[in-house]
Design a protein around this motif. Sequence first.
Motif, short mmCIF file in Angstrom:
data_model
loop_
_atom_site.label_atom_id
_atom_site.label_comp_id
_atom_site.label_asym_id
_atom_site.label_seq_id
_atom_site.Cartn_x
_atom_site.Cartn_y
_atom_site.Cartn_z
N VAL A 288 19.51 -3.75 30.76
CA VAL A 288 19.09 -3.64 32.17
C VAL A 288 19.53 -4.87 32.97
O VAL A 288 19.98 -4.75 34.11
CB VAL A 288 17.56 -3.47 32.26
N LEU A 289 19.43 -6.05 32.37
CA LEU A 289 19.70 -7.28 33.10
C LEU A 289 21.18 -7.64 33.17
O LEU A 289 21.57 -8.47 34.00
CB LEU A 289 18.94 -8.45 32.43
N ASP A 290 21.99 -7.03 32.33
CA ASP A 290 23.42 -7.35 32.31
C ASP A 290 24.06 -6.96 33.64
O ASP A 290 24.06 -5.80 34.04
CB ASP A 290 24.08 -6.59 31.16
N ALA A 291 24.60 -7.96 34.33
CA ALA A 291 25.16 -7.72 35.67
C ALA A 291 26.36 -6.78 35.63
O ALA A 291 26.66 -6.11 36.62
CB ALA A 291 25.55 -9.04 36.32
N ASP A 292 27.05 -6.72 34.51
CA ASP A 292 28.20 -5.81 34.40
C ASP A 292 27.76 -4.36 34.55
O ASP A 292 28.42 -3.56 35.22
CB ASP A 292 28.90 -6.02 33.05
N GLY A 293 26.64 -4.02 33.94
CA GLY A 293 26.06 -2.69 34.12
C GLY A 293 26.63 -1.58 33.27
O GLY A 293 26.04 -0.50 33.19
N SER A 294 27.76 -1.81 32.62
CA SER A 294 28.43 -0.72 31.90
C SER A 294 27.53 -0.09 30.84
O SER A 294 27.46 1.14 30.71
CB SER A 294 29.71 -1.24 31.24
N ARG A 295 26.85 -0.93 30.06
CA ARG A 295 26.00 -0.39 29.00
C ARG A 295 24.85 0.44 29.58
O ARG A 295 24.46 1.46 29.00
CB ARG A 295 25.45 -1.52 28.13
N LEU A 296 24.33 0.01 30.72
CA LEU A 296 23.24 0.77 31.33
C LEU A 296 23.72 2.12 31.81
O LEU A 296 23.04 3.14 31.62
CB LEU A 296 22.63 -0.02 32.49
N ALA A 320 18.42 -6.58 43.89
CA ALA A 320 17.62 -7.62 43.24
C ALA A 320 18.45 -8.68 42.54
O ALA A 320 17.92 -9.72 42.14
CB ALA A 320 16.67 -6.99 42.22
N ASP A 321 19.75 -8.44 42.39
CA ASP A 321 20.59 -9.34 41.60
C ASP A 321 21.87 -9.67 42.36
O ASP A 321 22.75 -8.81 42.50
CB ASP A 321 20.92 -8.67 40.26
N PRO A 322 22.00 -10.90 42.85
CA PRO A 322 23.19 -11.25 43.65
C PRO A 322 24.49 -11.23 42.85
O PRO A 322 25.57 -11.27 43.45
CB PRO A 322 22.86 -12.67 44.13
N ARG A 323 24.41 -11.16 41.53
CA ARG A 323 25.64 -11.11 40.72
C ARG A 323 26.30 -9.74 40.78
O ARG A 323 27.47 -9.60 40.41
CB ARG A 323 25.31 -11.44 39.26
N ARG A 324 25.59 -8.74 41.23
CA ARG A 324 26.11 -7.37 41.24
C ARG A 324 26.79 -7.07 42.57
O ARG A 324 26.41 -7.61 43.61
CB ARG A 324 24.98 -6.37 40.97
N ASP A 325 27.75 -6.16 42.52
CA ASP A 325 28.56 -5.84 43.69
C ASP A 325 28.41 -4.36 44.04
O ASP A 325 28.73 -3.49 43.22
CB ASP A 325 30.03 -6.17 43.40
N VAL A 326 27.93 -4.09 45.23
CA VAL A 326 27.67 -2.71 45.62
C VAL A 326 28.96 -1.91 45.76
O VAL A 326 29.00 -0.72 45.42
CB VAL A 326 26.84 -2.66 46.93
N GLU A 327 30.03 -2.54 46.24
CA GLU A 327 31.29 -1.81 46.40
C GLU A 327 31.89 -1.45 45.04
O GLU A 327 32.42 -0.35 44.86
CB GLU A 327 32.27 -2.65 47.22
#
Length: 369
Positions: A288-296, A320-327
């Motif tokens: 859940v916390l991994d900013a990459d998100g692929s596993r989630l 909630a996480d500035p490391r993530r990119d919406v685009e």
Amino acid sequence: MRMSDLTGDMDDGALEGAPTLIAHAAAVDHAARHSLDVSIDDFFVPDEGRLGERTRLALGRLLQALIDTVGGEVVGHAVRLLRAQGEEAKANALGRVDLLDRLRGPGVLCDRALMAELIGRVRQELMAGFMPAQAPEEPDRPSLINRMVQHPDRVLAQAALAVLTAESRRRAVREAGPLSRSDLPAELHHRLVWLIAAALREECLEVAGSQAALDRALAESAQRSLAAHDEGDRLEAAVMRLAAAVDARADELVDLMTESLGGRRVTLFAGLLAHALGIEYPLARDIVLDADGSRLWIALRALAFGREAIARIGVALIEADPRRDVERFADLLDTIMAVDTDAARESLSLLRLPVDFRAAIMDVERRAR
């Protein structure tokens, strides 16, 4: 001070202090070289491996609070035992030890399992704290956790109440001061208690008094702290019991998980994910916390989540996480939905193995390269 005071004759005390100054200068030179090495290493740490400033600050506060809490338990009881035996010098010395400085200095706290737990805990609480609360579709409807507390199923209701109780004990990472308890897994709590006892012992070796009495007092105090620790009271353990009590069907899971994030309950979201996938909570939290998100995204596809649910979850995490990119997430959404559910489940099969087995597999693979 007058200039003549600086240019007058040298006194005998200055001559005696000269060797000390030379030794101090040599030590400072060594420290400066070490500081440069640390700065160089820090500069070359890739951005994805670097702790954000708010995470670093929160981690420092949590570590200080943990040491104060566990150390306070050990020191407080040991001091009482020593004073009862007339060991005033040893007792007084124990109360003056700067435990965090003593443990952090030689890198004793650089324990992979301990730091992984603390970093995960800090990040999950920061994420919950910075996640915007979503207005419920029905304003008068109680929150998800409160509905569970009021559920007619007694097992489910008690599990939900245990989560609320654990949440109330878990102090926000932005607050300062001691904790009500360490809230660590048993193995890590045990390790920390004995490290603290050993650090206290070493700091008091040169203090007058009976070393045997000090050792006995520290051992008894440490064992007292260990006996009082119950990892079943941890928030993460309570969340996993609740997820098991709910035992959500596939058609229920989407609403439960999206609503848990809407209520800023990241731990509940991770617990539901862990139970649904059949994996340990720490691994689900990492996913859940991994900013990459692929596993989630793969995990959610394995659970047959649709586009709308994944989009809602993705947006909530991005906010909630500035490391993530919406685009980047928007561009990836079509690819996520193209992942076949069966293929996603198969790709996650390794995650369902025991954690020690997975670690051993990775170690063997690394050695084989």
